[in-house]
Write a protein that holds these residues in place. Structure first.
Motif, short mmCIF file in Angstrom:
data_model
loop_
_atom_site.label_atom_id
_atom_site.label_comp_id
_atom_site.label_asym_id
_atom_site.label_seq_id
_atom_site.Cartn_x
_atom_site.Cartn_y
_atom_site.Cartn_z
N TYR A 22 37.33 49.39 35.59
CA TYR A 22 37.61 48.84 34.27
C TYR A 22 38.79 49.07 33.69
O TYR A 22 39.37 49.90 34.42
CB TYR A 22 36.35 48.54 32.89
N SER A 35 42.30 48.97 30.28
CA SER A 35 42.61 48.46 28.86
C SER A 35 43.95 48.57 29.07
O SER A 35 44.39 50.27 28.61
CB SER A 35 41.35 49.25 27.19
N PHE A 44 29.57 44.59 27.43
CA PHE A 44 30.85 43.17 28.04
C PHE A 44 30.13 42.61 28.59
O PHE A 44 28.77 41.90 28.26
CB PHE A 44 30.13 44.38 29.46
N GLU A 71 34.05 39.14 37.28
CA GLU A 71 35.25 39.47 36.74
C GLU A 71 34.71 39.27 35.17
O GLU A 71 34.21 38.60 35.11
CB GLU A 71 36.45 38.92 37.23
N THR A 86 35.23 40.90 30.75
CA THR A 86 36.00 41.95 29.21
C THR A 86 35.22 42.29 29.19
O THR A 86 33.91 42.43 29.05
CB THR A 86 36.33 41.06 28.47
N TYR A 87 35.58 43.19 27.85
CA TYR A 87 34.78 44.25 27.28
C TYR A 87 35.31 44.29 25.95
O TYR A 87 36.34 44.23 26.36
CB TYR A 87 34.17 45.29 27.68
N THR A 113 39.53 45.95 23.18
CA THR A 113 39.52 45.21 24.48
C THR A 113 39.62 45.78 25.66
O THR A 113 41.18 46.31 25.87
CB THR A 113 39.74 43.76 24.01
N GLY A 114 39.00 45.32 26.76
CA GLY A 114 40.24 45.92 28.25
C GLY A 114 39.10 44.34 28.98
O GLY A 114 38.29 43.60 28.61
N GLU A 115 39.58 44.92 30.36
CA GLU A 115 38.84 43.39 31.32
C GLU A 115 38.23 44.96 32.06
O GLU A 115 38.28 46.57 32.79
CB GLU A 115 39.64 43.29 32.54
N TRP A 116 36.88 44.07 33.55
CA TRP A 116 36.83 44.72 34.78
C TRP A 116 36.47 43.72 34.96
O TRP A 116 36.17 42.38 34.96
CB TRP A 116 35.17 45.61 33.81
#
Length: 163
Positions: A42, A44, A130, A140, A142-143, A155-158
């Motif tokens: 993950y 951000s 998430f 795939e 986001t969180y 926020t971020g991605e994973w």
């Protein structure tokens, strides 16, 4: 819908009893699609945080486990689980994984949340939710983080792949 009781969550360099089971909820077909060991990361760009994700679902044995290692930018130590009633006498291990608290899978969408964890910048506890899309051997998503302090609303991605 069927809920799976979880197996033990791995905790590195941490003594004490393991966290409670992690429920995984979904239909038999959805749970079968999630079966396996998943590994990934993950990140951000807003916070600079990144780390690894590992979780495992065994639909046939009705066991699930998951953990996340979260390391803030500029830090050599990962964040740690929140400790209720924490005081100055509590010693925090140098290395500790964060626990996935809950996972739901339905129609290829995977969602869940992490156990609360301590944020040293604000000396507060944060929560992360998430959501992701399961496509074959890849998820795939986001969180978003909430709870106060400088990370509220971050926020971020994973992404993870089945190994």
């Amino acid at each position: 819908m069927r809920a799976l009781p979880a197996g033990l969550v791995l905790v590195m360099a941490c003594a004490g009893s393991p966290p409670p089971p992690v429920p995984v909820v979904g239909t038999d077909a959805d749970l079968s699609a999630l079966d396996g060991r998943w590994e990934g990361e993950y990140w951000s760009t807003g916070t600079g945080r990144n780390g690894s994700i590992i979780f495992e679902v065994k639909a046939d044995s009705q066991a699930a486990a998951g953990d996340v290692v979260m390391v803030p930018r500029g830090s050599s130590r990962p964040l740690h689980r929140a400790h209720e009633g924490r005081d100055a006498d509590v010693t925090i291990p140098a290395s500790q994984v964060l626990t996935i608290r809950f996972v739901r899978v339905a129609g290829g969408q995977v969602s869940g949340e992490l156990e609360p964890y301590h944020e040293p910048d604000c000396d507060c506890n944060l929560f992360t939710r998430f959501v992701g899309r399961l496509t074959g051997d890849r998820i795939e998503g986001t969180y978003v983080t909430s709870g106060g302090g400088s990370r509220d609303g971050a926020t971020g991605e994973w992404r993870v792949v089945r190994r």
